[in-house]
Design an enzyme around this catalytic site. Structure first.
Site, PDB file in Angstrom:
ATOM      1  N   GLY A  11       0.844  -1.205   0.000  1.00 45.56           N
ATOM      2  CA  GLY A  11       0.000   0.000   0.000  1.00 45.56           C
ATOM      3  C   GLY A  11       0.872   1.245   0.000  1.00 45.56           C
ATOM      4  O   GLY A  11       1.904   1.272   0.670  1.00 45.56           O
ATOM      5  N   GLY A 114       4.346  -7.002   4.709  1.00 53.91           N
ATOM      6  CA  GLY A 114       4.424  -8.060   3.696  1.00 53.91           C
ATOM      7  C   GLY A 114       5.692  -7.902   2.880  1.00 53.91           C
ATOM      8  O   GLY A 114       6.432  -8.868   2.618  1.00 53.91           O
ATOM      9  N   ASP A 137       0.465   2.542   9.076  1.00 54.83           N
ATOM     10  CA  ASP A 137       0.050   1.748  10.245  1.00 54.83           C
ATOM     11  C   ASP A 137       1.076   1.805  11.393  1.00 54.83           C
ATOM     12  O   ASP A 137       0.736   1.477  12.528  1.00 54.83           O
ATOM     13  CB  ASP A 137      -0.145   0.277   9.842  1.00 54.83           C
ATOM     14  CG  ASP A 137      -1.148   0.111   8.711  1.00 54.83           C
ATOM     15  OD1 ASP A 137      -1.980   1.013   8.527  1.00 54.83           O
ATOM     16  OD2 ASP A 137      -1.090  -0.914   8.015  1.00 54.83           O
ATOM     17  N   MET A 179      -7.995   3.623   9.715  1.00 55.00           N
ATOM     18  CA  MET A 179      -7.160   2.528   9.183  1.00 55.00           C
ATOM     19  C   MET A 179      -6.091   2.109  10.194  1.00 55.00           C
ATOM     20  O   MET A 179      -5.964   2.710  11.253  1.00 55.00           O
ATOM     21  CB  MET A 179      -6.505   2.953   7.877  1.00 55.00           C
ATOM     22  CG  MET A 179      -7.342   2.686   6.647  1.00 55.00           C
ATOM     23  SD  MET A 179      -6.365   3.026   5.172  1.00 55.00           S
ATOM     24  CE  MET A 179      -7.443   2.399   3.895  1.00 55.00           C
ATOM     25  N   ARG A 285      -4.463   7.905   3.324  1.00 53.46           N
ATOM     26  CA  ARG A 285      -3.162   7.637   2.698  1.00 53.46           C
ATOM     27  C   ARG A 285      -2.854   8.614   1.573  1.00 53.46           C
ATOM     28  O   ARG A 285      -1.813   8.509   0.919  1.00 53.46           O
ATOM     29  CB  ARG A 285      -3.173   6.222   2.114  1.00 53.46           C
ATOM     30  CG  ARG A 285      -2.662   5.209   3.057  1.00 53.46           C
ATOM     31  CD  ARG A 285      -2.670   3.796   2.586  1.00 53.46           C
ATOM     32  NE  ARG A 285      -2.710   3.490   1.206  1.00 53.46           N
ATOM     33  CZ  ARG A 285      -3.118   2.301   0.736  1.00 53.46           C
ATOM     34  NH1 ARG A 285      -3.512   1.359   1.571  1.00 53.46           N
ATOM     35  NH2 ARG A 285      -3.117   2.044  -0.539  1.00 53.46           N
TER      36      ARG A 285
HETATM   37  O1  F6P Z   1      -1.171  -0.950   5.329  1.00 51.84           O
HETATM   38  C1  F6P Z   1      -1.735   0.257   4.981  1.00 51.84           C
HETATM   39  C2  F6P Z   1      -3.225   0.123   4.810  1.00 51.84           C
HETATM   40  O2  F6P Z   1      -3.758   1.378   4.444  1.00 51.84           O
HETATM   41  C3  F6P Z   1      -3.965  -0.426   6.019  1.00 51.84           C
HETATM   42  O3  F6P Z   1      -4.166   0.542   7.011  1.00 51.84           O
HETATM   43  C4  F6P Z   1      -5.221  -0.942   5.367  1.00 51.84           C
HETATM   44  O4  F6P Z   1      -5.775  -1.994   6.128  1.00 51.84           O
HETATM   45  C5  F6P Z   1      -4.735  -1.451   4.043  1.00 51.84           C
HETATM   46  O5  F6P Z   1      -3.515  -0.789   3.773  1.00 51.84           O
HETATM   47  C6  F6P Z   1      -5.667  -1.234   2.892  1.00 51.84           C
HETATM   48  O6  F6P Z   1      -5.151  -1.898   1.785  1.00 51.84           O
HETATM   49  P1  F6P Z   1      -5.533  -1.641   0.265  1.00 51.84           P
HETATM   50  O7  F6P Z   1      -4.909  -0.346  -0.140  1.00 51.84           O
HETATM   51  O8  F6P Z   1      -4.949  -2.791  -0.464  1.00 51.84           O
HETATM   52  O9  F6P Z   1      -7.021  -1.572   0.199  1.00 51.84           O
END
Ligand code: F6P
Length: 358
Positions: A11, A114, A137, A179, A285
């Site tokens: 992410g 990851g 996070d 989040m 984000r």
């Molecule tokens: O790890 C960052 C994050 O924004 C988490 O807070 C959230 O659970 C996840 O990524 C969301 O993932 P994606 O962007 O794949 O929907």
């Protein structure tokens, strides 16, 4: 000639471009014209497929304040890395092959949890890897802070701030879902900074009765509204006692799209309060990095270049006691930094009357 590959994986978050710029500028400072930097597109996908380009110093100018990542990113699940598929075969072998083809001296990886598992695997497979800790996070083991966290915190706090005015006007209960994946750093800090009345974290399972008690107390003391900051990974006491399999099964049966809607439904049924849910999601984000993240990401980038110059590979650059230090990938990979039950921010929050629903 030093040849360095760089990729951003998982992410995105604010500060990725500031970090890329920090690595690049410090590498040019270290090696002058004796370094070539290859930008690998869309994270490990680009390394698997050999999708990269030679960057010039101009590519790294004017990106300090830019959100997202100029390299693109993607999620490539760790558990599938060794599972061959028709297009790529074994993805780890494909990455090793491209690393060799590109004649890299080092691969710089910007990523979260990851991403670090794969980075460690590549390092074990003989590649020279340096990583930088990114994620809103702040859940990476081995570093006190990850870049992206403070920028997301500003946005999450702004959401709670704005909700205050409308919650007061209408005398409503609001649930703001924050989040943070399976950890509670972001909801904890945003909840405290935004003046939430109740904060629910994955680390502290909640009981509906306890939440209702807090809402009742606020009603009785004449408070017109209540705000709950709920972690997207929050879970009830009953759920915390389930096995992983039972938990997943129970969640699948629920009609609600997210935990905050479930809590709103259950609270609504029990209390008759008018409840609204706000899920800012990926807004948290988005946009450019705050000044802390710009400066912090730059520090990390510069430290990464230093490690490359010293050939000190197999490490993540981390913040510890206000110093940037190398931490072995073997210490970081696969370990989550959760919020301890006795964290000082939790104690401060409790001291000022914030409930954790426990
Ligand atoms: O790890 C960052 C994050 O924004 C988490 O807070 C959230 O659970 C996840 O990524 C969301 O993932 P994606 O962007 O794949 O929907």
């Amino acid at each position: 000639m030093k040849r360095v590959g760089i990729l951003t994986s998982g992410g995105d978050c604010q500060g990725l471009n500031a970090a890329i710029r920090g690595v690049a500028k410090a590498l040019y400072g270290e090696f002058g014209t004796d370094v070539e930097i290859y930008g690998i597109r869309d994270g490990y996908r680009g390394l698997i497929e050999g999708d990269y380009k030679l960057m010039s110093s101009h590519d790294f100018s004017g990106i300090l304040t830019l959100g997202g990542t100029i390299l693109g990113t993607s999620r490539q699940p760790f558990k599938l890395m060794r599972v061959p598929d028709e297009k790529h075969g074994d993805k780890v072998e494909a990455m090793k092959g491209n690393y060799k083809k590109m004649k890299l001296d080092c691969l710089v990886v910007l990523g979260g949890n990851g991403t670090h598992k794969t980075a460690h695997l590549l390092s074990q497979e003989g590649l020279n890897v340096i990583t930088l800790p990114k994620t809103i996070d702040n859940d990476l083991w081995g570093t006190e802070m990850t870049f992206g966290f403070y920028s997301a915190l500003e946005l999450a706090t702004q959401v709670i701030d704005c909700i205050h005015t409308t919650a007061t006007s209408h005398g409503r209960v609001f649930i703001v879902e924050i989040m943070g994946h399976k950890v509670g750093w972001l909801p904890l800090y945003a909840g405290v900074a935004g003046g939430a009345d109740i904060i629910l974290l994955p680390e502290i399972p909640y009981s509906l009765d306890s939440i209702i008690k807090t809402l009742d107390q606020r009603d009785k003391s004449g408070k017109r509204f209540s705000i709950l900051a709920v972690a997207e990974g929050a879970l009830s006491v009953e759920e915390s006692e389930m096995s992983k399999k039972e938990f997943k099964k129970a969640r699948r049966k629920l009609p609600d799209p997210a935990i905050s809607y479930r809590i709103a439904r259950e609270l609504g049924e029990e209390t008759g309060h008018e409840i609204r849910v706000v899920v800012p999601g990926h807004f948290q984000r988005g946009g450019g990095p705050c000044s802390y993240d710009r400066a912090f990401a730059t520090r990390l980038g510069s430290a990464a270049a230093r490690l490359i110059a010293d050939r000190n590979y197999g490490n993540m650059v981390a913040l510890r006691n206000d110093e940037i230090v190398p931490v072995p990938l073997s210490d970081v990979a696969g370990r989550l930094k959760t919020v301890p039950a006795d964290d000082s921010m939790i104690r401060s929050a409790r001291n000022i009357g914030i409930s954790f629903g426990d």
